[in-house]
Scaffold this motif. Structure first.
Motif, PDB file in Angstrom:
ATOM      1  N   UNK A   1       0.835  -1.201   0.000  1.00  0.00           N
ATOM      2  CA  UNK A   1       0.000   0.000   0.000  1.00  0.00           C
ATOM      3  C   UNK A   1       0.875   1.257   0.000  1.00  0.00           C
TER       4      UNK A   1
ATOM      5  N   UNK B   1       2.352   1.894  -3.353  1.00  0.00           N
ATOM      6  CA  UNK B   1       1.407   2.413  -4.342  1.00  0.00           C
ATOM      7  C   UNK B   1       1.129   3.890  -4.092  1.00  0.00           C
ATOM      8  N   UNK B   2       0.925   4.277  -2.838  1.00  0.00           N
ATOM      9  CA  UNK B   2       0.544   5.662  -2.533  1.00  0.00           C
ATOM     10  C   UNK B   2       0.740   5.863  -1.035  1.00  0.00           C
TER      11      UNK B   2
ATOM     12  N   UNK C   1       0.797   8.418   0.945  1.00  0.00           N
ATOM     13  CA  UNK C   1      -0.114   9.289   1.682  1.00  0.00           C
ATOM     14  C   UNK C   1      -1.452   8.596   1.920  1.00  0.00           C
ATOM     15  N   UNK C   2      -1.954   7.933   0.880  1.00  0.00           N
ATOM     16  CA  UNK C   2      -3.209   7.200   1.050  1.00  0.00           C
ATOM     17  C   UNK C   2      -3.044   6.094   2.086  1.00  0.00           C
ATOM     18  N   UNK C   3      -1.863   5.467   2.103  1.00  0.00           N
ATOM     19  CA  UNK C   3      -1.615   4.421   3.097  1.00  0.00           C
ATOM     20  C   UNK C   3      -1.667   5.007   4.504  1.00  0.00           C
ATOM     21  N   UNK C   4      -1.043   6.171   4.682  1.00  0.00           N
ATOM     22  CA  UNK C   4      -1.064   6.816   5.999  1.00  0.00           C
ATOM     23  C   UNK C   4      -2.501   7.150   6.389  1.00  0.00           C
ATOM     24  N   UNK C   5      -3.306   7.564   5.404  1.00  0.00           N
ATOM     25  CA  UNK C   5      -4.704   7.909   5.677  1.00  0.00           C
ATOM     26  C   UNK C   5      -5.552   6.662   5.927  1.00  0.00           C
ATOM     27  N   UNK C   6      -4.969   5.481   5.721  1.00  0.00           N
ATOM     28  CA  UNK C   6      -5.668   4.236   6.031  1.00  0.00           C
ATOM     29  C   UNK C   6      -5.094   3.630   7.305  1.00  0.00           C
TER      30      UNK C   6
ATOM     31  N   UNK D   1      -1.749   3.287   8.113  1.00  0.00           N
ATOM     32  CA  UNK D   1      -0.398   2.716   8.046  1.00  0.00           C
ATOM     33  C   UNK D   1       0.611   3.780   8.469  1.00  0.00           C
TER      34      UNK D   1
ATOM     35  N   UNK E   1      -6.239   8.337  12.259  1.00  0.00           N
ATOM     36  CA  UNK E   1      -7.091   7.222  11.836  1.00  0.00           C
ATOM     37  C   UNK E   1      -7.367   6.320  13.036  1.00  0.00           C
TER      38      UNK E   1
ATOM     39  N   UNK F   1      -7.660   7.539  -4.546  1.00  0.00           N
ATOM     40  CA  UNK F   1      -6.336   7.115  -4.067  1.00  0.00           C
ATOM     41  C   UNK F   1      -6.318   5.665  -3.589  1.00  0.00           C
TER      42      UNK F   1
ATOM     43  N   UNK G   1      -5.069   1.669  -3.662  1.00  0.00           N
ATOM     44  CA  UNK G   1      -3.740   1.082  -3.798  1.00  0.00           C
ATOM     45  C   UNK G   1      -3.693   0.298  -5.097  1.00  0.00           C
TER      46      UNK G   1
ATOM     47  N   UNK H   1      -3.156  -3.687  -6.212  1.00  0.00           N
ATOM     48  CA  UNK H   1      -3.649  -4.608  -5.186  1.00  0.00           C
ATOM     49  C   UNK H   1      -5.118  -4.922  -5.464  1.00  0.00           C
TER      50      UNK H   1
ATOM     51  N   UNK I   1      -5.156  -1.988  10.180  1.00  0.00           N
ATOM     52  CA  UNK I   1      -4.701  -0.820  10.928  1.00  0.00           C
ATOM     53  C   UNK I   1      -5.851  -0.023  11.521  1.00  0.00           C
TER      54      UNK I   1
END
Lengths: 345, 285, 242
Positions: free
Chosen positions: B170, B173-174, B176-181, B183, C78, C90, C92, C95, C107
């Protein structure tokens, strides 16, 4: 957003008179000092010892190679760790022209830069396909390929290297005059040329590319072409330094010609002096030169410190020493940016 | 027969290169940076291993365990202290920081271990070989290749089906989007670098068992890792594995044409791939 | 009104030298749907980014349950129970649908008593179950938006921020997605809706905030605000003069 600007334009109807200025007092002084230094380098045979001439020529080569690296990394956004490729091919081209073809060696030096230009043009076609950091390692591979290829190339005496025996037909004075003039010319081309380039509209475009390539492209700047040209120009400058350096050495071998030390030294000089400024390169080159004379006897320990210093600069002071000086004084010796002065009515 | 032997030896050599390349592919995939000390870390771990073996008379397999753990620890420290500060869209800071560190590391190793080439004493297994048809194949190179295959497969499984692997993909791939999910990018980065350097622990033991190491050799391991990654196709674990095989075969065949041409042949194959198939063998258009 | 779940207090945000927000006061209570409207560049997305910790703001400028959380890193926000459906989705790329969702599950913050499960999500968007194994880049825009919403919900948010979830989607798909919102808020999840379509925003929300050039130009109950008032707040004084 547009409304914000539309609304505020009413209040600023009466525009203040402004002048665009690039010369400052310190820049005028620096200009005079540079001319004096150039004359001093060119006239070295009249006043300097053989040893000093050798040191100054070496310093001029470092300044040039570092400034070319600065042009690439600081303005072109192209980080190279393989500039020794161009040092090596130009130096070997000079040896071939002078020693094997019988050309006047002092003429062979400027002619030899054709080879790094061609090598740069060809390799860019391959390297530009590599993304960011991979581009850097790619440049290293190119330098390795050239080193290995030279080492097995019988025409240039393969791994054993060559000597510039034709130089013995010149008196020491003639050699000193030739090499001093060439060094002064190199500085003029490398430092003066970069200064003019950065002040031109191409320089503005380069700064625009550095700050925001996407926006620059959308403003009609041909990013790809400019990067290509700067890559070739830097190869030419680096090659010129290589040819002069090895003319002074009188001997060349593949490991010396393609030594990664050239990349190490350029990176150290630019990062410690200050990325993206001419002043930084000059400061960095002086720091390196003095450090090298004083501490090189400590060998590996000295290089450990040099490496750590580069690391620390990359982590905490990306503007280098010049950046720190500017924070304090805000003076610019070689102003390439424009300053807006508001005239009091 | 000479060529078949060259091919087999090349594949076996590729097993070692794969162990250099895996970590680089992993780190570039998630952080878009190249750690220039990559090769120097192989050498550092190898030299530490050789010293451990001679000081405490440890066998190569216990050295391996120590180096893998040590590699992971070095990876965590490297990430926390340096890489976390330079990761970003601009490739310059990370390149320069690790370049400076590389010079420092090489010269520090030179101070501690001198410029001598050293190797790890592995006992009988180093020289053991078996007959495969008309060819003799070394046991150790086969172990190296098997280890590389298991490491690549294991890493693939981790990336596909663990919590950490999903977070890493994740973030690749992105970020910032990962952090917003939810991670934490820094945790993912630290994990990736720890794994990358831990794998170099394997490479260090096998490199010093198969041949020799000296403080300045790191540049070669860095370049081989890089070439393997680009030949195979950026950002793919099996691509790095395949690229390592291609590089090993090129060098091995080149060496049989002319001993001075071996390493150059590898470079030329890399340049040819860049010219003809810049996305790499496994990369998509 | 009950105590706000999430609030901002004089929130100021800048991109480098450019100031984008000038003191935003905003609040939302559990179970509420609040719309955020305004022209392009008015600062709606910037407000959401500031709440999520993507822009640097002072701790007291954002409060969750009355506790200062401004400037907290996104992954911690989050975990505290605020999730976002980001502009442009946005997802992934590379995937599968299920792996995109699993990242959120892996998470997630503290799950509520009746938290979001895959089952419950599949009930809301049955498509997600069918397309589980499909790589997200091969889905249609509407399906991708459902994955993005699903991913945010599986983070177990108490506050869900939706940034332009109707953008670029067919009207039928927009309707389908908007119909899912009440069932999300019924369970107590607060929803902040950034929306270009003023009519849709007004019809869906309990309250709305209109933003203009980095400030709140109008706020009130969606049903009680007149179209004229919105028009004026939307375009600012220049519109009134023209």
């Amino acid at each position: 957003m547009t409304q914000a600007f539309a609304a505020s334009s009413d209040e600023t109807m009466q525009q203040p008179t402004v002048r665009v200025v690039r010369q400052t007092r310190s820049s005028l002084i620096a200009f005079a000092v540079s001319i004096a230094l150039l004359v001093a380098v060119a006239s070295m045979p009249l006043w300097a010892s053989q040893g000093l001439i050798r040191d100054v020529v070496e310093l001029c080569c470092y300044v040039t190679v570092a400034q070319m690296w600065n042009l690439l990394a600081g303005y072109g956004g192209l980080v190279s760790v393989g500039q020794q490729a161009f040092v090596g091919v130009a130096a070997y081209a000079m040896f071939v022209m002078a020693q094997l073809w019988g050309l006047n060696p002092f003429l062979a030096v400027p002619l030899s830069v054709i080879v790094p230009a061609v090598v740069a043009a060809i390799t860019y076609g391959l390297l530009h396909r590599l993304d960011g950091p991979y581009f850097a390692i790619g440049t290293w591979v190119v330098a390795e390929v050239l080193r290995l290829a030279t080492s097995v190339f019988g025409y240039v005496n393969a791994g054993a290297g060559m000597s510039l025996r034709v130089m013995s037909s010149y008196s020491p004075m003639e050699r000193a005059v030739g090499i001093s003039l060439l060094s002064a010319l190199m500085l003029l081309v490398a430092v003066g040329g970069s200064y003019l380039l950065l002040r031109s509209r191409y320089g503005l475009a380069l700064v625009a590319i550095r700050d925001n390539p996407v926006a620059a492209a959308s403003q009609g700047v041909n990013v790809g072409l400019l990067k290509f040209l700067i890559w070739v120009a830097a190869a030419v400058g680096t090659g010129l330094a290589g040819a002069i350096y090895f003319m002074a050495q009188l001997r060349i071998t593949p490991p010396a010609a393609y030594s990664p030390t050239w990349a190490n030294v350029s990176i150290f000089i630019v990062m410690v002096g200050g990325l993206g400024s001419l002043e930084g390169v000059l400061i960095g080159a002086l720091v390196y030169f003095v450090a090298d004379r004083w501490f090189a006897q400590y060998g590996a320990t000295y290089l450990v410190v040099l490496g750590l210093l580069t690391l620390v600069m990359a982590l905490f002071a990306r503007g280098g020493l010049w950046g720190l000086i500017q924070k304090v004084t805000n003076a610019s010796w070689f102003p390439t940016r424009r300053i807006l002065l508001e005239d009091k009515p | 027969m000479q060529w078949l032997d060259g091919l087999i030896q090349g594949i076996l050599l590729g097993g070692l290169y794969a162990q250099y390349a895996l970590g680089m592919a992993l780190m570039f995939g998630v952080m878009r940076l190249v750690n220039i000390t990559h090769g120097d870390l192989v050498i550092l771990l190898a030299l530490i291993g050789i010293s451990l073996a001679s000081t405490f008379s440890m066998g190569p397999w216990s050295v391996l365990v120590v180096l893998v753990v040590l590699g992971a620890v070095i990876g965590v420290i490297l990430q926390r202290l340096i890489l976390n500060r330079v990761v970003g869209a601009d490739p310059l800071p990370s390149l320069i920081a690790t370049f400076g560190l590389s010079i420092a590391l090489q010269n520090a190793m030179l101070q501690i271990w001198s410029a001598d080439t050293r190797s790890l004493e592995g006992g009988a297994i180093v020289h053991a070989s078996f007959q495969l048809g008309p060819l003799f194949v070394g046991v150790l190179p086969v172990i190296v290749l098997l280890t590389a295959t298991v490491l690549t497969g294991g890493l693939d499984v981790v990336l596909r089906s663990t919590r950490f692997g999903r977070a890493l993909r994740a973030a690749s791939a992105d970020v910032e989007a990962a952090a917003l999910t939810g991670v934490n990018p820094k945790t993912v980065y630290t994990g990736a670098t720890a794994i990358a350097v831990a794998i170099l622990g394997f490479a260090a033991v096998f490199q010093s068992l198969r041949s020799t190491v000296a403080p300045a050799d790191g540049a070669f391991q860095l370049i081989y890792a890089f070439e393997a990654v680009i030949i195979g196709g950026m950002g793919s674990i099996w691509g790095a594995f395949l690229g390592a095989m291609a590089l090993g075969i090129s060098q091995s065949i080149g060496f049989r044409i002319d001993p001075g041409f071996g390493i150059l042949a590898g470079h030329l194959v890399f340049l040819a791939i860049l010219a003809l198939r810049p996305q790499g063998l496994l990369g998509k258009g | 009104m009950s105590a706000p779940l999430l609030s901002t207090h004089g929130l100021v945000a800048r991109y480098g030298d450019f100031q984008a927000l000038y003191g935003i006061d905003f609040e939302i209570a559990a179970g509420e749907i609040v719309a955020l409207i305004g022209a392009n560049g008015a600062g709606k997305s910037t407000l959401l980014k500031s709440i999520m910790g993507l822009l640097r703001v002072a701790p007291d400028m954002v409060k969750l349950d009355g506790r200062p959380v401004g400037g907290t890193k996104p992954h911690r926000i989050v975990a505290e129970g605020v999730a976002i459906v980001p502009e442009g989705r946005r997802l992934f790329v590379g995937m599968s649908v299920i792996d995109n969702l699993r990242v959120a599950i892996d998470h997630a913050g503290r799950p509520a008593a009746n938290g979001w499960t895959l089952e419950r999500l599949y009930g809301l968007f049955p498509m997600l179950k069918e397309k589980q194994a499909v790589p997200v880049q091969s889905l249609s825009g509407g399906q991708q938006q459902m994955v993005a919403i699903g991913r945010a919900l599986l983070s177990q948010p108490r506050v869900l921020l939706c940034d332009e979830i109707s953008l670029g989607l067919a009207p039928k798909v927009v309707k389908e997605i908007y119909q899912s919102l009440p069932s999300i808020s019924e369970a107590g999840t607060a929803i902040v809706l950034v929306e270009q379509d003023i009519g849709l925003a007004r019809a869906t929300s309990n309250r709305l905030y209109c933003m203009l050039e980095g400030r709140v130009s109008l706020t009130g109950r969606s049903a009680e605000i007149s179209r004229e008032a919105i028009g004026e707040a939307y375009f600012g004084g220049a519109h009134a003069v023209a």
